[in-house]
Design an enzyme around this catalytic site. Structure first.
Site, PDB file in Angstrom:
ATOM      1  N   CYS A   1    -172.978  42.645 -13.841  1.00  0.00           N
ATOM      2  CA  CYS A   1    -171.779  41.625 -14.108  1.00  0.00           C
ATOM      3  C   CYS A   1    -170.338  42.405 -14.374  1.00  0.00           C
ATOM      4  CB  CYS A   1    -172.494  40.999 -15.369  1.00  0.00           C
ATOM      5  SG  CYS A   1    -171.178  39.764 -16.204  1.00  0.00           S
TER       6      CYS A   1
ATOM      7  N   CYS B   1    -167.547  39.305  -8.387  1.00  0.00           N
ATOM      8  CA  CYS B   1    -168.314  38.799  -9.467  1.00  0.00           C
ATOM      9  C   CYS B   1    -169.640  38.695  -8.615  1.00  0.00           C
ATOM     10  CB  CYS B   1    -167.868  37.438  -9.718  1.00  0.00           C
ATOM     11  SG  CYS B   1    -168.971  36.248 -10.497  1.00  0.00           S
TER      12      CYS B   1
HETATM   13  N1  DGL Z   1    -171.761  37.407 -12.552  1.00  0.00           N
HETATM   14  C1  DGL Z   1    -170.671  37.757 -13.476  1.00  0.00           C
HETATM   15  C2  DGL Z   1    -169.663  38.748 -12.826  1.00  0.00           C
HETATM   16  O1  DGL Z   1    -169.975  39.363 -12.056  1.00  0.00           O
HETATM   17  C3  DGL Z   1    -170.204  36.674 -14.650  1.00  0.00           C
HETATM   18  C4  DGL Z   1    -169.782  35.253 -14.139  1.00  0.00           C
HETATM   19  C5  DGL Z   1    -169.578  34.507 -15.123  1.00  0.00           C
HETATM   20  O2  DGL Z   1    -170.668  34.267 -16.050  1.00  0.00           O
HETATM   21  O3  DGL Z   1    -168.409  34.038 -15.429  1.00  0.00           O
HETATM   22  O4  DGL Z   1    -168.596  38.796 -13.372  1.00  0.00           O
END
Ligand code: DGL
Length: 248
Positions: A69, A173
Site C-alpha cells: 500500500c 496505488c
Molecule cells: N492500495 C493503497 C495504495 O497503494 C491504498 C488505497 C486506499 O485505501 O486509498 O495507496
C-alpha cells in the site's frame, strides 16, 4: 510466513505477482477494509493503522512484511511498523524507474501518497516527474463500482493534464492495476499512448530475494470488514491453493 498488508483489495495485485514468482510461499494477507480508504487519511491515522495491521499479521504468524500500500509507505519508512524485515512499495518502484532515466513520468496515486511527497523525493532527480492524485478511485475499485463510474473518475483526473504528454504512467496505488484496462483506455484518449508501469513485480522480486518463500503455498486472508467484492476477488486463489478467510 510473509504478511501482506493493504487497506483492502489493492495488495492482491502484489500477492498475484509474488505467487507467480514464489507459488510455495505461505502468506497471511490483511486487508483493512473497515478503515478504507487509506488515501484520504492523515499521517497520524495511517501510522495507527500500520501499528494495528502489524499486530494482526504478527498474531497470525507473519515474520516478514510486504506493505502493499503506497499510502502507508511514508509511515513505514518513518518507522511506524516497528519491523525491520519489511518491504514497502516506493523504494522498489524508484529502483525500477532508474531504467527510464530522463523520461517524462506521470504518477497516479492517492491524495495521501501525493501529499507525502514520497515519490517526488525519490524520482525528481531521475525522471521528469509529474504527479496526480485520483480522488475516490481506490474506493470505487474496492466497492466494485461500474466500469463507467471508474472510467469517469479517471477521466476527471486526467483532464487536468490534457495537452501534456508523458513517456510512462506510474501506478502509485496498488488498487489501480486491478482496473488497468480502464486506466489504459482513458490515458490513450486524453494523453496519448504511454505505457502503464506497475511496481508490483519489482516488489515481489525483492520479496523473493529477501524473504523465506519455502512453504506449502498456504494463503490466510484476514479482513476487518466483510466484503462481497473482496470475497469475489480472492475466489481464484481458493481454487488453486489451500486458503482461509477470517473476518475480524
Ligand atoms: N492500495 C493503497 C495504495 O497503494 C491504498 C488505497 C486506499 O485505501 O486509498 O495507496
Amino acid at each position: 510466513m510473509i504478511g501482506i498488508f493493504d487497506s483492502g483489495s489493492g495488495g492482491l495485485s502484489v500477492l498475484s505477482a509474488l505467487r507467480k514468482k514464489a507459488p510455495k510461499a505461505d502468506v497471511v494477507y490483511f486487508g483493512d477494509i473497515g478503515n478504507a480508504p487509506y488515501g484520504s487519511k492523515s499521517p497520524n491515522e495511517l501510522a495507527a493503522f500500520v501499528a494495528r495491521g502489524m499486530q494482526e499479521l504478527a498474531a497470525r504468524g507473519a515474520t516478514e512484511i510486504i506493505a502493499a500500500c503506497n499510502s502507508i509507505s511514508f509511515s513505514i519508512l518513518a518507522g511506524a511498523a516497528g519491523h525491520d524485515r519489511l518491504i514497502e512499495m516506493t523504494r522498489p518502484a524508484a529502483r525500477m524507474m532508474r531504467k527510464y532515466a530522463g523520461e517524462r513520468v506521470l504518477l497516479l496515486a492517492t491524495q495521501a501518497t501525493v501529499d507525502s511527497g514520497i515519490y517526488r523525493e525519490a524520482l525528481w532527480s531521475i525522471v521528469a516527474f509529474d504527479e496526480l492524485p485520483v480522488p475516490n478511485l481506490a474506493t470505487a475499485i474496492e466497492e466494485g463500482k461500474s466500469k463507467e463510474a471508474i472510467a469517469q473518475i479517471v477521466r476527471d483526473a486526467l483532464e487536468t493534464r490534457k495537452g501534456n504528454s508523458y513517456d510512462k504512467i506510474l501506478l502509485g496505488c496498488t488498487h489501480y492495476p486491478l482496473v488497468r484496462d480502464i486506466i489504459e483506455k482513458e490515458v490513450r484518449a486524453l494523453l496519448g499512448s504511454a505505457p502503464l508501469l506497475d511496481p508490483a513485480d519489482a516488489v515481489a522480486e525483492e520479496g523473493v530475494q529477501r524473504f523465506d518463500c519455502a512453504g506449502g503455498g498456504m494463503l490466510k486472508f484476514v479482513i476487518s470488514k466483510d466484503s462481497h467484492e473482496f470475497r469475489n476477488r480472492i475466489t481464484p486463489f481458493f481454487l488453486e491453493t489451500p486458503s482461509t478467510l477470517e473476518v475480524i
